[in-house]
Write an enzyme that holds these catalytic residues in place. Structure first.
Site, PDB file in Angstrom:
ATOM      1  N   GLY A  62       0.927  -1.129  -0.077  1.00 56.05           N
ATOM      2  CA  GLY A  62      -0.040   0.006  -0.081  1.00 56.05           C
ATOM      3  C   GLY A  62       1.005   1.071   0.023  1.00 56.05           C
ATOM      4  O   GLY A  62       0.669   2.197   0.806  1.00 56.05           O
TER       5      GLY A  62
ATOM      6  N   THR B  56      -0.180   5.785  -1.615  1.00 58.92           N
ATOM      7  CA  THR B  56      -1.048   6.865  -1.089  1.00 58.92           C
ATOM      8  C   THR B  56      -0.743   7.009   0.309  1.00 58.92           C
ATOM      9  O   THR B  56      -0.417   6.038   0.818  1.00 58.92           O
ATOM     10  CB  THR B  56      -2.105   7.305  -1.774  1.00 58.92           C
TER      11      THR B  56
ATOM     12  N   ALA C 287      -2.498  -6.569  -4.270  1.00 59.59           N
ATOM     13  CA  ALA C 287      -1.687  -7.344  -3.215  1.00 59.59           C
ATOM     14  C   ALA C 287      -2.488  -8.613  -2.818  1.00 59.59           C
ATOM     15  O   ALA C 287      -1.540  -9.284  -1.963  1.00 59.59           O
ATOM     16  CB  ALA C 287      -1.413  -6.236  -2.206  1.00 59.59           C
TER      17      ALA C 287
ATOM     18  N   TYR D 285      -6.762   2.224  13.374  1.00 59.29           N
ATOM     19  CA  TYR D 285      -7.396   3.480  14.009  1.00 59.29           C
ATOM     20  C   TYR D 285      -8.412   3.366  15.013  1.00 59.29           C
ATOM     21  O   TYR D 285      -9.313   2.407  14.858  1.00 59.29           O
ATOM     22  CB  TYR D 285      -8.258   4.317  12.719  1.00 59.29           C
TER      23      TYR D 285
ATOM     24  N   TYR E  16     -17.132   3.421  13.815  1.00 58.04           N
ATOM     25  CA  TYR E  16     -15.964   3.106  13.551  1.00 58.04           C
ATOM     26  C   TYR E  16     -15.438   1.945  14.383  1.00 58.04           C
ATOM     27  O   TYR E  16     -15.761   0.657  14.128  1.00 58.04           O
ATOM     28  CB  TYR E  16     -14.662   4.048  13.366  1.00 58.04           C
TER      29      TYR E  16
END
Ligand code: NAD
Length: 389
Positions: free
Chosen positions: A48, A51, A112, A225, A235
């Site tokens: 990854g 970005t 990936a 996160y 989340y």
């Protein structure tokens, strides 16, 4: 062609070759002016890499620690009439600068999650690096094809068990409204774990180990996160949180097999990236977080977070929380920041947004992800989209 931003919902379908290169250069400059980052790990694999947090990790290791890298990412190549993905331009700009600095920088572009890309990456590691001593796993994807069964899994970013009502922001219009998000089905929750959980991380480590390209004493990092109570319903306590919880399981499994210091989950702060823009509620929280942290002199973007991770947090002795995680979200989750966030949150409305949050900066950061709005770039220039900056 004249390349302009074309925004569709939470993505921009165009990217600017020169703007992306300037953005990569700015991140490199940020690291270089701060001086060397001590690290014995000079052969790095970034999954990854193109970005967000993955690109920043590749930059810090290359330009801060003098590492050679192999990167993996999923991109769209440009053609004569269409721009490529921002990550494609970032990869080319990064390679050009890394090579000019005398570093090896090889990028594998493809899925990936697939066995073929794992095999190709291992071949590149063998040829260019021999082995790797650091593996950063920073993939963020809405979909994954299981390489064994061919089944396609799609993540669903939803609460668990009960519907959640929350404020949300239309970043295009600046309108704050209430959304009700229905809970995930068991199937959706399981699919999200398949896509964003630890299974593919473990498959990568197993494939690298089997191929003999993991150096003794290697370490692997995976980014998570956690956030605060303001975003927990959607989340941390939702499907994504369940998938991220699976990273802790996978880290423990890797540590069991490869040693107590071999795998860490790293908790990072909320920043503007392509992946975070797609999560409901998070952009509203993010616009307010920018303002609150900037006012307190604690503002950090993607490169600042990752610079602090490697420059400070990963230097021995590494401090871990009760779940064995490295915490770079400490400033975001500090009492001072969260008390202010909790005070402002109920006051947020379309009318108060400009005072309480920083939508302009959020928008500018979003556009910069695609190479737009960077100083010194001539956006009126007629460019071949295949230009490398
Ligand atoms: P991002 O969208 O900027 O980057 C995702 C990367 O994954 C890109 O390089 C993309 O090309 C690559 N990728 C996606 N699908 C792929 C595939 N099938 N094969 C190969 N490459 C693929 O995302 P980001 O926000 O930097 O997220 C990276 C990690 O950091 C994620 O685990 C995310 O949960 C975590 N994180 C993000 C934030 C945030 O606020 N952005 C906060 C904490 C943790």
């Amino acid at each position: 062609m004249i390349i302009e931003p074309k925004i569709r919902g939470f993505i921009c379908t165009t990217a600017h070759p020169i703007g992306c290169a300037v953005s990569v250069q700015r991140q490199i400059d940020h690291v270089v002016v701060k001086g060397a980052v001590e690290s014995a790990r000079k052969r790095v694999l970034v999954l990854g890499c193109s970005t967000g947090y993955g690109l920043a990790s590749r930059i810090v290791n290359t330009f801060g620690s003098g590492a050679d890298t192999v990167g993996v990412s999923f991109e769209k190549e440009p053609s004569e009439s269409k721009t490529g993905s921002a990550g494609w331009y970032n990869n080319r700009a990064f390679e050009k600068r890394a090579e000019a600095a005398g570093r090896i920088a090889v990028t594998v572009e493809g899925d990936a999650f697939s066995d073929a890309i794992k095999a190709d990456t291992i071949a590149q590691i063998r040829e260019h690096l021999g082995q790797v001593d650091l593996i950063v796993y920073s993939l963020a994807s809405p979909v994954r094809t299981d390489p064994k069964t061919g089944e396609v899994y799609r993540s669903a970013i939803k609460p668990m068990n009960n519907a959640v009502t929350s404020k949300t922001l239309n970043t295009g219009t600046g309108e704050v409204s209430e959304v009700e998000i229905q809970p995930a089905t068991d199937e959706e929750a399981a699919a999200t774990v398949k896509v964003m959980g630890g299974e593919d991380w473990e498959l990568w480590i197993a494939a690298l180990s089997e191929a003999g390209v993991l150096a003794d004493g290697f370490v692997t990092l995976n980014y998570t996160y956690l956030g605060s109570e303001l975003t927990w319903p959607i989340y941390h306590k939702g499907t994504l949180g369940r998938a991220k919880g699976d990273l802790d399981r996978a880290a423990a499994a890797i540590r069991k097999q490869h040693g107590a210091d071999s795998a860490y989950v790293v908790a990072l702060k909320a920043v503007v990236t392509q992946a975070s823009s797609a999560i409901p509620v998070v952009p509203l929280y993010g616009t307010m977080l920018i303002k609150v942290m900037d006012e307190m002199g604690l503002g950090e973007g993607t490169i600042e977070q990752i610079d602090r991770l490697f420059r400070v947090k990963l230097q021995a002795p590494v401090a871990l929380d009760d779940e064995n995680r490295v915490r770079v979200d400490d400033w975001e989750l500090s009492k001072t920041v969260q008390d202010e966030m909790t005070y402002r949150w109920p006051l947020l409305s379309t009318e108060t947004l400009a005072n309480l949050a920083d939508l302009d900066k959020h928008k500018a950061e979003f556009l910069r992800l695609f190479g737009f709005g960077l100083g010194g770039v001539d956006y009126s220039a007629d460019l071949d989209p295949r230009t490398v900056g």
